[in-house]
Each structure stands twice: as structure tokens, then as C-alpha cells.
Design a protein around this motif. Structure first.
Motif, PDB file in Angstrom:
ATOM      1  N   GLU A 135      15.817   7.134 -15.925  1.00 53.57           N
ATOM      2  CA  GLU A 135      16.633   6.065 -16.489  1.00 53.57           C
ATOM      3  C   GLU A 135      18.024   5.961 -15.869  1.00 53.57           C
ATOM      4  O   GLU A 135      18.766   5.033 -16.182  1.00 53.57           O
ATOM      5  N   ASP A 136      18.388   6.870 -14.982  1.00 52.97           N
ATOM      6  CA  ASP A 136      19.688   6.835 -14.327  1.00 52.97           C
ATOM      7  C   ASP A 136      19.649   5.793 -13.211  1.00 52.97           C
ATOM      8  O   ASP A 136      18.851   5.900 -12.287  1.00 52.97           O
ATOM      9  N   PRO A 137      20.494   4.766 -13.295  1.00 45.75           N
ATOM     10  CA  PRO A 137      20.474   3.752 -12.227  1.00 45.75           C
ATOM     11  C   PRO A 137      20.900   4.369 -10.892  1.00 45.75           C
ATOM     12  O   PRO A 137      21.887   5.089 -10.819  1.00 45.75           O
ATOM     13  N   LEU A 138      20.118   4.089  -9.874  1.00 44.53           N
ATOM     14  CA  LEU A 138      20.413   4.646  -8.550  1.00 44.53           C
ATOM     15  C   LEU A 138      21.451   3.809  -7.841  1.00 44.53           C
ATOM     16  O   LEU A 138      21.492   2.627  -7.921  1.00 44.53           O
ATOM     17  N   VAL A 186       2.637   6.354 -20.425  1.00 46.70           N
ATOM     18  CA  VAL A 186       2.975   7.656 -21.005  1.00 46.70           C
ATOM     19  C   VAL A 186       3.989   7.480 -22.129  1.00 46.70           C
ATOM     20  O   VAL A 186       5.033   6.849 -21.938  1.00 46.70           O
ATOM     21  N   ASP A 187       3.684   8.057 -23.286  1.00 42.72           N
ATOM     22  CA  ASP A 187       4.596   8.054 -24.416  1.00 42.72           C
ATOM     23  C   ASP A 187       5.892   8.757 -24.029  1.00 42.72           C
ATOM     24  O   ASP A 187       5.873   9.781 -23.344  1.00 42.72           O
ATOM     25  N   THR A 188       7.025   8.215 -24.472  1.00 44.07           N
ATOM     26  CA  THR A 188       8.315   8.798 -24.104  1.00 44.07           C
ATOM     27  C   THR A 188       8.441  10.250 -24.563  1.00 44.07           C
ATOM     28  O   THR A 188       9.092  11.052 -23.898  1.00 44.07           O
ATOM     29  N   GLY A 189       7.802  10.596 -25.676  1.00 40.09           N
ATOM     30  CA  GLY A 189       7.877  11.958 -26.197  1.00 40.09           C
ATOM     31  C   GLY A 189       7.192  12.995 -25.322  1.00 40.09           C
ATOM     32  O   GLY A 189       7.450  14.196 -25.458  1.00 40.09           O
ATOM     33  N   LEU A 190       6.315  12.567 -24.425  1.00 44.28           N
ATOM     34  CA  LEU A 190       5.621  13.505 -23.536  1.00 44.28           C
ATOM     35  C   LEU A 190       6.419  13.824 -22.275  1.00 44.28           C
ATOM     36  O   LEU A 190       6.056  14.723 -21.524  1.00 44.28           O
ATOM     37  N   ILE A 191       7.496  13.086 -22.041  1.00 38.05           N
ATOM     38  CA  ILE A 191       8.315  13.315 -20.851  1.00 38.05           C
ATOM     39  C   ILE A 191       9.580  14.045 -21.288  1.00 38.05           C
ATOM     40  O   ILE A 191      10.351  13.516 -22.101  1.00 38.05           O
ATOM     41  N   PRO A 192       9.802  15.263 -20.776  1.00 35.97           N
ATOM     42  CA  PRO A 192      10.997  16.014 -21.171  1.00 35.97           C
ATOM     43  C   PRO A 192      12.275  15.214 -20.898  1.00 35.97           C
ATOM     44  O   PRO A 192      12.349  14.429 -19.950  1.00 35.97           O
ATOM     45  N   GLU A 193      13.270  15.435 -21.742  1.00 37.56           N
ATOM     46  CA  GLU A 193      14.512  14.667 -21.652  1.00 37.56           C
ATOM     47  C   GLU A 193      15.147  14.733 -20.263  1.00 37.56           C
ATOM     48  O   GLU A 193      15.645  13.734 -19.748  1.00 37.56           O
ATOM     49  N   ARG A 194      15.119  15.895 -19.606  1.00 36.63           N
ATOM     50  CA  ARG A 194      15.750  16.015 -18.281  1.00 36.63           C
ATOM     51  C   ARG A 194      15.083  15.098 -17.263  1.00 36.63           C
ATOM     52  O   ARG A 194      15.729  14.601 -16.357  1.00 36.63           O
ATOM     53  N   PHE A 195      13.781  14.829 -17.424  1.00 37.75           N
ATOM     54  CA  PHE A 195      13.087  13.915 -16.522  1.00 37.75           C
ATOM     55  C   PHE A 195      13.344  12.460 -16.918  1.00 37.75           C
ATOM     56  O   PHE A 195      13.461  11.592 -16.066  1.00 37.75           O
ATOM     57  N   ARG A 196      13.426  12.197 -18.238  1.00 39.29           N
ATOM     58  CA  ARG A 196      13.756  10.837 -18.679  1.00 39.29           C
ATOM     59  C   ARG A 196      15.127  10.420 -18.158  1.00 39.29           C
ATOM     60  O   ARG A 196      15.320   9.274 -17.751  1.00 39.29           O
ATOM     61  N   LEU A 197      16.074  11.359 -18.157  1.00 38.85           N
ATOM     62  CA  LEU A 197      17.425  11.058 -17.650  1.00 38.85           C
ATOM     63  C   LEU A 197      17.384  10.672 -16.173  1.00 38.85           C
ATOM     64  O   LEU A 197      18.092   9.773 -15.745  1.00 38.85           O
ATOM     65  N   VAL A 198      16.535  11.335 -15.405  1.00 37.62           N
ATOM     66  CA  VAL A 198      16.407  11.001 -13.985  1.00 37.62           C
ATOM     67  C   VAL A 198      15.797   9.618 -13.818  1.00 37.62           C
ATOM     68  O   VAL A 198      16.271   8.800 -13.026  1.00 37.62           O
ATOM     69  N   ARG A 224       0.830  -1.203   0.000  1.00 34.18           N
ATOM     70  CA  ARG A 224       0.000   0.000   0.000  1.00 34.18           C
ATOM     71  C   ARG A 224       0.867   1.256   0.000  1.00 34.18           C
ATOM     72  O   ARG A 224       1.996   1.250   0.469  1.00 34.18           O
ATOM     73  N   SER A 225       0.319   2.292  -0.573  1.00 38.50           N
ATOM     74  CA  SER A 225       0.974   3.604  -0.650  1.00 38.50           C
ATOM     75  C   SER A 225       2.354   3.545  -1.298  1.00 38.50           C
ATOM     76  O   SER A 225       3.332   4.051  -0.767  1.00 38.50           O
ATOM     77  N   SER A 226       2.442   2.936  -2.471  1.00 38.10           N
ATOM     78  CA  SER A 226       3.728   2.872  -3.168  1.00 38.10           C
ATOM     79  C   SER A 226       3.556   3.279  -4.634  1.00 38.10           C
ATOM     80  O   SER A 226       2.467   3.225  -5.187  1.00 38.10           O
ATOM     81  N   ILE A 227       4.676   3.704  -5.215  1.00 41.42           N
ATOM     82  CA  ILE A 227       4.711   4.088  -6.625  1.00 41.42           C
ATOM     83  C   ILE A 227       5.849   3.303  -7.268  1.00 41.42           C
ATOM     84  O   ILE A 227       6.925   3.180  -6.699  1.00 41.42           O
ATOM     85  N   PHE A 228       5.593   2.807  -8.470  1.00 40.33           N
ATOM     86  CA  PHE A 228       6.591   2.019  -9.177  1.00 40.33           C
ATOM     87  C   PHE A 228       6.498   2.371 -10.656  1.00 40.33           C
ATOM     88  O   PHE A 228       5.424   2.712 -11.153  1.00 40.33           O
ATOM     89  N   PHE A 229       7.619   2.282 -11.381  1.00 37.46           N
ATOM     90  CA  PHE A 229       7.550   2.523 -12.814  1.00 37.46           C
ATOM     91  C   PHE A 229       8.358   1.479 -13.574  1.00 37.46           C
ATOM     92  O   PHE A 229       9.291   0.884 -13.045  1.00 37.46           O
ATOM     93  N   VAL A 230       7.945   1.277 -14.820  1.00 38.91           N
ATOM     94  CA  VAL A 230       8.606   0.361 -15.741  1.00 38.91           C
ATOM     95  C   VAL A 230       9.094   1.200 -16.921  1.00 38.91           C
ATOM     96  O   VAL A 230       8.324   1.971 -17.497  1.00 38.91           O
ATOM     97  N   LEU A 231      10.368   1.043 -17.255  1.00 38.70           N
ATOM     98  CA  LEU A 231      10.953   1.790 -18.362  1.00 38.70           C
ATOM     99  C   LEU A 231      10.563   1.182 -19.700  1.00 38.70           C
ATOM    100  O   LEU A 231      10.313  -0.032 -19.791  1.00 38.70           O
ATOM    101  N   PRO A 232      10.552   1.990 -20.755  1.00 40.81           N
ATOM    102  CA  PRO A 232      10.319   1.431 -22.090  1.00 40.81           C
ATOM    103  C   PRO A 232      11.357   0.353 -22.394  1.00 40.81           C
ATOM    104  O   PRO A 232      12.542   0.520 -22.101  1.00 40.81           O
TER     105      PRO A 232
END
Length: 117
Positions: free
Chosen positions: A114-117, A100-112, A72-80
Motif C-alpha cells: 500500500e506504500d505509493p512508489l 486474498v483476504d486482508t487478514g491473511l497478509i501480515p501487516e508488514r507486507f500490507r504496508l509494502v 505476457r509475464s507480468s504481475i499486477f495487484f488491486v488494493l482493497p
């Protein structure tokens, strides 16, 4: 000659479902058909981002062959391009699904994202 994994794992395109560049759905597992359909979908790849906002209950999803458990109360994402498969959820699980289509996410946010933590 062997068959490459990319040739046997289905690849889904968001543009085949919507022209808007995004899709949002309410997720409620109370023994419903949508969850059964997601499980039957099997392992696949997408050309878009998927965000899962989990409110109640618990779910499991396989991403790049690693099992991810969401509570409960979690957020998760899957990369293209990531191989993923919905595994299961408990009765009473609720949340949101956002593709969300990749083109709708600005590049600076895509970099965040897709950057491995």
C-alpha cells in the motif's frame, strides 16, 4: 442531495464466495464465458487484495479510472477498495487470478503493497 460514488459502485466481499480467505482461479481466454462474465461485472470495489499473474497474451483493466495494460509475464495487484473493471483480453491470454483476504497478509507486507512508489 447527491448520491455518493460509494453508494452506486458495487462492493464485493470475499467472504460471500469462500470461507477459506482466498480464491485462486486459472484464467484462459479462448473465447470463453468467464471473460465475458468478468466484463459484464462492471466497475466495482472489493474488500480484499487481487493479484493477477499474466502469462501470455494481453489484457486491459481499469483501476481507479486509469487504464492498465498487462502483457505476457507480468504481475499486477488491486488494493482493497480500489475501483476496478476488467476491460478486455486478447484471444490466447492465460494466467492466474488470486483474491486474498486482508487478514491473511501480515501487516508488514500490507504496508509494502500500500506504500505509493
Amino acid at each position: 442531495m447527491g448520491v455518493a460514488a460509494k453508494d452506486i459502485i458495487p462492493f464485493h466481499r470475499l467472504g460471500e464466495h469462500t470461507e477459506d480467505g482466498f480464491e485462486i482461479d486459472r484464467v484462459m481466454h479462448i473465447g470463453n464465458k468467464e471473460i465475458e462474465d468478468a466484463i459484464l461485472l462492471g466497475a466495482h470495489r472489493d474488500d480484499h487484495y487481487i493479484f493477477l499473474i499474466h502469462e501470455t497474451g494481453s489484457s486491459q483493466i481499469m483501476v481507479d479510472f486509469d487504464l492498465v495494460k498487462m502483457g505476457r509475464s507480468s504481475i499486477f495487484f488491486v488494493l482493497p477498495g480500489q475501483v476496478h473493471r476488467y476491460m478486455e483480453s486478447t484471444d490466447g491470454t492465460t494466467g492466474w487470478f488470486l483474491a486474498v483476504d486482508t487478514g491473511l497478509i501480515p501487516e508488514r507486507f500490507r504496508l509494502v503493497l500500500e506504500d505509493p512508489l
